[in-house]
Design a protein around this motif. Sequence first.
Motif, PDB file in Angstrom:
ATOM      1  N   TYR A  62     -56.339  63.826  37.059  1.00 18.93           N
ATOM      2  CA  TYR A  62     -55.735  62.567  37.512  1.00 18.93           C
ATOM      3  C   TYR A  62     -55.474  62.586  39.014  1.00 18.93           C
ATOM      4  O   TYR A  62     -55.698  61.581  39.705  1.00 18.93           O
ATOM      5  CB  TYR A  62     -54.429  62.303  36.766  1.00 18.93           C
ATOM      6  CG  TYR A  62     -54.617  61.578  35.456  1.00 18.93           C
ATOM      7  CD1 TYR A  62     -55.201  60.316  35.414  1.00 18.93           C
ATOM      8  CD2 TYR A  62     -54.214  62.152  34.260  1.00 18.93           C
ATOM      9  CE1 TYR A  62     -55.378  59.643  34.216  1.00 18.93           C
ATOM     10  CE2 TYR A  62     -54.385  61.490  33.046  1.00 18.93           C
ATOM     11  CZ  TYR A  62     -54.965  60.235  33.041  1.00 18.93           C
ATOM     12  OH  TYR A  62     -55.150  59.569  31.849  1.00 18.93           O
ATOM     13  N   VAL A  65     -58.818  62.150  40.846  1.00 19.35           N
ATOM     14  CA  VAL A  65     -59.271  60.759  40.804  1.00 19.35           C
ATOM     15  C   VAL A  65     -58.407  59.895  41.722  1.00 19.35           C
ATOM     16  O   VAL A  65     -58.918  58.989  42.398  1.00 19.35           O
ATOM     17  CB  VAL A  65     -59.235  60.233  39.353  1.00 19.35           C
ATOM     18  CG1 VAL A  65     -59.533  58.736  39.317  1.00 19.35           C
ATOM     19  CG2 VAL A  65     -60.253  60.979  38.503  1.00 19.35           C
ATOM     20  N   THR A  66     -57.101  60.165  41.766  1.00 18.11           N
ATOM     21  CA  THR A  66     -56.210  59.433  42.676  1.00 18.11           C
ATOM     22  C   THR A  66     -56.673  59.582  44.119  1.00 18.11           C
ATOM     23  O   THR A  66     -56.761  58.605  44.868  1.00 18.11           O
ATOM     24  CB  THR A  66     -54.768  59.943  42.547  1.00 18.11           C
ATOM     25  OG1 THR A  66     -54.315  59.772  41.203  1.00 18.11           O
ATOM     26  CG2 THR A  66     -53.828  59.181  43.480  1.00 18.11           C
ATOM     27  N   MET A  68     -59.698  60.349  45.227  1.00 18.41           N
ATOM     28  CA  MET A  68     -60.978  59.682  45.425  1.00 18.41           C
ATOM     29  C   MET A  68     -60.814  58.160  45.517  1.00 18.41           C
ATOM     30  O   MET A  68     -61.445  57.499  46.349  1.00 18.41           O
ATOM     31  CB  MET A  68     -61.941  60.025  44.287  1.00 18.41           C
ATOM     32  CG  MET A  68     -62.445  61.452  44.280  1.00 18.41           C
ATOM     33  SD  MET A  68     -63.464  61.879  45.727  1.00 18.41           S
ATOM     34  CE  MET A  68     -62.271  62.781  46.719  1.00 18.41           C
ATOM     35  N   LEU A  69     -59.943  57.606  44.684  1.00 16.50           N
ATOM     36  CA  LEU A  69     -59.751  56.153  44.709  1.00 16.50           C
ATOM     37  C   LEU A  69     -58.909  55.715  45.912  1.00 16.50           C
ATOM     38  O   LEU A  69     -59.041  54.579  46.372  1.00 16.50           O
ATOM     39  CB  LEU A  69     -59.124  55.679  43.402  1.00 16.50           C
ATOM     40  CG  LEU A  69     -60.053  55.805  42.182  1.00 16.50           C
ATOM     41  CD1 LEU A  69     -59.364  55.299  40.922  1.00 16.50           C
ATOM     42  CD2 LEU A  69     -61.363  55.055  42.404  1.00 16.50           C
ATOM     43  N   LEU A 215     -63.416  62.895  33.475  1.00 12.82           N
ATOM     44  CA  LEU A 215     -63.386  62.110  34.707  1.00 12.82           C
ATOM     45  C   LEU A 215     -63.625  60.629  34.415  1.00 12.82           C
ATOM     46  O   LEU A 215     -62.965  59.753  34.980  1.00 12.82           O
ATOM     47  CB  LEU A 215     -64.440  62.618  35.687  1.00 12.82           C
ATOM     48  CG  LEU A 215     -64.102  63.882  36.479  1.00 12.82           C
ATOM     49  CD1 LEU A 215     -65.337  64.407  37.191  1.00 12.82           C
ATOM     50  CD2 LEU A 215     -62.988  63.601  37.481  1.00 12.82           C
ATOM     51  N   ALA A 218     -60.564  59.121  32.878  1.00 14.43           N
ATOM     52  CA  ALA A 218     -59.484  59.053  33.865  1.00 14.43           C
ATOM     53  C   ALA A 218     -59.698  57.892  34.827  1.00 14.43           C
ATOM     54  O   ALA A 218     -58.754  57.149  35.143  1.00 14.43           O
ATOM     55  CB  ALA A 218     -59.389  60.369  34.637  1.00 14.43           C
ATOM     56  N   VAL A 219     -60.924  57.710  35.307  1.00 16.41           N
ATOM     57  CA  VAL A 219     -61.209  56.600  36.216  1.00 16.41           C
ATOM     58  C   VAL A 219     -60.922  55.270  35.537  1.00 16.41           C
ATOM     59  O   VAL A 219     -60.357  54.346  36.136  1.00 16.41           O
ATOM     60  CB  VAL A 219     -62.682  56.653  36.693  1.00 16.41           C
ATOM     61  CG1 VAL A 219     -63.074  55.364  37.402  1.00 16.41           C
ATOM     62  CG2 VAL A 219     -62.881  57.839  37.632  1.00 16.41           C
ATOM     63  N   GLY A 254     -51.842  57.087  39.446  1.00 18.77           N
ATOM     64  CA  GLY A 254     -52.221  58.498  39.425  1.00 18.77           C
ATOM     65  C   GLY A 254     -51.062  59.426  39.111  1.00 18.77           C
ATOM     66  O   GLY A 254     -51.158  60.298  38.234  1.00 18.77           O
ATOM     67  N   PHE A 426     -68.912  59.319  45.120  1.00 18.86           N
ATOM     68  CA  PHE A 426     -68.029  59.548  43.968  1.00 18.86           C
ATOM     69  C   PHE A 426     -68.286  58.530  42.865  1.00 18.86           C
ATOM     70  O   PHE A 426     -68.492  58.893  41.697  1.00 18.86           O
ATOM     71  CB  PHE A 426     -66.570  59.487  44.419  1.00 18.86           C
ATOM     72  CG  PHE A 426     -65.587  59.565  43.279  1.00 18.86           C
ATOM     73  CD1 PHE A 426     -65.410  60.746  42.573  1.00 18.86           C
ATOM     74  CD2 PHE A 426     -64.846  58.451  42.916  1.00 18.86           C
ATOM     75  CE1 PHE A 426     -64.517  60.825  41.511  1.00 18.86           C
ATOM     76  CE2 PHE A 426     -63.946  58.519  41.859  1.00 18.86           C
ATOM     77  CZ  PHE A 426     -63.777  59.702  41.152  1.00 18.86           C
ATOM     78  N   ILE A 430     -69.788  58.948  39.028  1.00 20.42           N
ATOM     79  CA  ILE A 430     -69.073  58.493  37.835  1.00 20.42           C
ATOM     80  C   ILE A 430     -69.923  57.489  37.056  1.00 20.42           C
ATOM     81  O   ILE A 430     -69.950  57.494  35.819  1.00 20.42           O
ATOM     82  CB  ILE A 430     -67.723  57.863  38.220  1.00 20.42           C
ATOM     83  CG1 ILE A 430     -66.806  58.904  38.857  1.00 20.42           C
ATOM     84  CG2 ILE A 430     -67.046  57.246  37.006  1.00 20.42           C
ATOM     85  CD1 ILE A 430     -66.427  60.043  37.950  1.00 20.42           C
TER      86      ILE A 430
END
Length: 487
Positions: A62, A65-66, A68-69, A215, A218-219, A254, A426, A430
């Motif tokens: 998490y 991913v936080t 990356m976003l 992943l 999570a996304v 996140g 990224f 995904i």
Amino acid sequence: MNNTTIDALKVSRQTQENRLSGNMGVGELVMNVLAFSSPLATVAGTLPVLLMFSGQTAPAIYLLVTLMLLIFSVGFVKMSRSVQGPGGFYSFVTAGLGKPAGLGGAFLALFGYIFIGFFAPSFFGVTLQGFVVNTLGGPDIPWYWYALAITAVTTLLAYNRIDLSAKLLTIVMLLEVAVVVVFDVASFSANGLGAMQGAGFALPSITDATLGLALLFAVGNFFGFEATVIYRDEVKDPDKTIPRATYLAVVGIGLFYAMAAWAFIAFFGADKIQAEAGNNTVNLFNDALVGLVGRIFADIAVIMLITSVLACMLSIQNIAARYSFALASDHALPRFLGRVHPKHKSPYASALAVGTIWAAATALFSLLGVAPEALYPIASGSGTFAVLLLMFITSFAVLVYFARRRSFEPESVWKTVVAPVISVLFLGAITCLAIANYPELIGGSAILTLIFMTFTFALFFGGIIYALFLRANRPEVYARLGRQKID
């Protein structure tokens, strides 16, 4: 006053009359988009699935991913200040890749959000039916009546001014968060500080066979934050409100889910959580709540889960209605869908249309005898893939848009080059994972995978073909596409 001036005033008045309006601040906008991820439903339903794939590495996933976003949000926010039309990703893709791709992206957005939202009526119906019969000892009313009822309620709310939805969603979100926080605190307190330390973060390995699925799930839990830009005309000071709400939403989602995953690990144990999640995926959260705080609180959590689904559905309906409104305002969809309510300043015709589609689909599948349990994974999974594909296309559009501008208006390399490149890589990875694992994403067969994946790509390329048709046959409509106002 000459005729030209009079005509200009008429156009200006018509534009104002056909413009959405609202008064949301940062907090209300954050809650409006957080409702999309349905925090309690995610902790109770999706998080156990992720724990089954990832085990004790879930909190770290998490956080990854936080990060990356947040990087994606850098270019996203920069784009929102440069492309000020209220069309969201529709405007962004148009500005970066041209009108044909923009229209294809708009179709992905509209149908993606409508598909995601359709998970809610069936899920709500089954959950409420079970609660009424098993917990309250009430009558066994068929699930589809509950599904139609929730569709009517959310459509009524979406019909009204956005501020009403924002206030309701804020209340529901605070209650949902409170339930999960109680779970977190109780879990960390149950076995003392030692258990909490023993459930420390473990980093995932790139060789983990299930890392890709973890992943991907999570996304999907973050979806909703990207919709902040669609409310440009309905927030206070959009150039400040939208960036702040976007960053707060990403960080909030996140940390919230990372902490909840950590709480699961603390309660069940780092060495046991993956097996427990695999053996008891559906009831993992409920059983943990009963063990930690008792049956009464667990029943309260079920009630909040039901309201959580309502809030999620309302949030998605608001977003889908605004994409429909944007397309209709550009005459790419029937113009009646672009009507603005004279009092509420809401896209009421589009809101009614989305609700009607959901109600009709519910009635159709119930008449065909399709089990509701088969509907919501397909609806949610196929819609999630469409929005994920759209986010990847948008990240590429952001990169192209700023690359073209560097020759005459160079800006921050981090915001306009580095962050967009990382986002493309990224989100591209995904998206590839989603394609490779599509059957697991929709919980369906190879035939269903072929049908829904083909349909998703056909939406994007169909939009491109439709735009080219408009350019050749209806240039006045083609000229309107994109809802752009570029600085």
